[in-house]
Design a protein around this motif. Structure first.
Motif, PDB file in Angstrom:
ATOM      1  N   PRO A  28     -24.673 -38.655  30.571  1.00  0.00           N
ATOM      2  CA  PRO A  28     -24.593 -37.561  30.280  1.00  0.00           C
ATOM      3  C   PRO A  28     -25.711 -36.513  31.487  1.00  0.00           C
ATOM      4  N   ILE A  31     -28.651 -32.015  29.454  1.00  0.00           N
ATOM      5  CA  ILE A  31     -29.470 -32.937  28.883  1.00  0.00           C
ATOM      6  C   ILE A  31     -30.747 -31.300  29.023  1.00  0.00           C
ATOM      7  N   ASN A  33     -34.677 -30.792  26.920  1.00  0.00           N
ATOM      8  CA  ASN A  33     -36.039 -31.070  25.697  1.00  0.00           C
ATOM      9  C   ASN A  33     -36.856 -30.000  25.949  1.00  0.00           C
ATOM     10  N   VAL A 207     -30.671 -43.004  28.233  1.00  0.00           N
ATOM     11  CA  VAL A 207     -30.853 -41.887  28.190  1.00  0.00           C
ATOM     12  C   VAL A 207     -31.986 -40.909  27.482  1.00  0.00           C
ATOM     13  N   GLY A 209     -35.118 -40.088  25.614  1.00  0.00           N
ATOM     14  CA  GLY A 209     -36.450 -38.190  25.887  1.00  0.00           C
ATOM     15  C   GLY A 209     -37.482 -37.631  24.581  1.00  0.00           C
ATOM     16  N   GLU A 232     -21.628 -32.554  21.889  1.00  0.00           N
ATOM     17  CA  GLU A 232     -22.518 -32.857  22.512  1.00  0.00           C
ATOM     18  C   GLU A 232     -23.732 -33.078  21.233  1.00  0.00           C
ATOM     19  N   ARG A 243     -33.958 -31.186  21.024  1.00  0.00           N
ATOM     20  CA  ARG A 243     -33.112 -31.627  22.661  1.00  0.00           C
ATOM     21  C   ARG A 243     -31.229 -31.853  22.696  1.00  0.00           C
ATOM     22  N   LYS A 244     -30.940 -31.745  23.638  1.00  0.00           N
ATOM     23  CA  LYS A 244     -29.250 -31.352  23.498  1.00  0.00           C
ATOM     24  C   LYS A 244     -28.881 -32.173  24.592  1.00  0.00           C
ATOM     25  N   VAL A 245     -27.905 -33.480  24.011  1.00  0.00           N
ATOM     26  CA  VAL A 245     -27.122 -33.970  24.878  1.00  0.00           C
ATOM     27  C   VAL A 245     -26.031 -34.205  25.266  1.00  0.00           C
TER      28      VAL A 245
END
Length: 290
Positions: A28, A31, A33, A207, A209, A232, A243-245
């Protein structure tokens, strides 16, 4: 005959060389945060939909196999399996069935300072027991929300997903791993995505966060959510995204898991005077797109 054998040997050598030069799986890159406080949180109007989407703009429908209000006298064994068939716990703490209980409308996972059975001492477990359970069904895309209070010790309080059915794959989604009284971690909301193996790559990578809460996480119940989509993965605290990844690997159905572990290398060991300590879950609710 020798020519054919030599040709085959060259073919397999070249094939192996090509395979070894394959690039690793795509990681990814998109990202995001959150830093700082949540700001205004959504007003709770209904239990029918996720806190972050109270008007149900996402078109969510309840997914009952992974939803539980814990209102009975005991655990609903049509929905849950106590322990993990693939793991006995992070040493030195051993998962123990007696540490998973339901009372007062809540699920409780307890960590204790106590002797473990001799057969497990031989395997490296010693002096501590903890707790784990997972859903009987697997699931992937959807919205998963819990109201929970982490244990007030350095034992972990965790909500996560793992274990595919498909051979060659092993991935994991950690919604949270909280060390409620671990020094330096009292405010840290730890999130992570893991890939342990795929048909293409056998190397473990992750990954991670962290969102730093303005409050001490073990002090009270809060609502934590995971929105798992094809493109996502989003993490929520009290209905606000933290948070988005981008989703490059996490597409297969996994078990939903609650557990508590000793994490000596991360949170340190819990102080004996803090035990027993309990991680409590008031509810877990799951939704799928209609």
């Amino acid at each position: 005959m020798r020519t054919t054998t030599l040709a085959m040997a060259v073919f397999f050598f070249l094939a192996a060389t090509v395979q070894s030069d394959d690039p690793p799986d795509t990681r990814p890159t998109k990202i995001w945060n959150r830093t700082g406080p949540l700001g205004e949180t959504p007003k709770h109007v209904t239990d029918a939909y996720p806190l972050s989407d109270q008007k149900n703009k996402g078109g969510w429908g309840k997914f009952e196999p992974m939803s539980d209000e814990f209102q009975g006298d005991g655990l609903d064994d049509t929905k849950w399996t106590v322990g993990m068939y693939w793991w006995k716990g992070r040493k030195p703490a051993l998962f123990s069935e007696k540490n998973v209980t339901v009372s007062d409308g809540k699920l409780h996972l307890t960590m204790r300072k106590e002797k473990v059975p001799e057969q497990f001492e031989k395997l490296g477990y010693k002096n501590y027991t903890s707790a784990a359970l997972h859903t009987r069904v697997r699931s992937s895309y959807g919205y998963y929300e819990v109201k929970a209070k982490p244990m007030n010790s350095a034992g972990s309080s965790s909500f996560w997903f793992q274990v595919e059915e498909t051979p060659g794959w092993l991935t994991e989604i950690d919604v949270f791993e909280i060390g409620g009284k671990a020094k330096g971690f009292e405010h840290k909301y730890n999130m992570c995505l893991h890939v342990f193996r795929t048909p293409k790559e056998k190397k473990h990578w992750s990954v991670g966060g962290v969102w730093v809460a303005p409050w001490r996480l073990a002090d009270d119940y809060h609502i934590y959510g995971l929105e798992w989509n094809k493109g996502e993965i989003r993490y929520y605290v009290d209905g606000v995204v933290v948070r988005k990844v981008e989703n490059t690997h996490w597409h297969q159905p996994l078990y939903l898991i609650f557990d508590s572990e000793t994490m000596p290398k991360w949170f340190g060991m819990p102080d004996d005077e803090d035990l027993p300590s309990t991680f409590s879950v008031e509810y877990v609710r799951a939704w799928k797109k209609k």
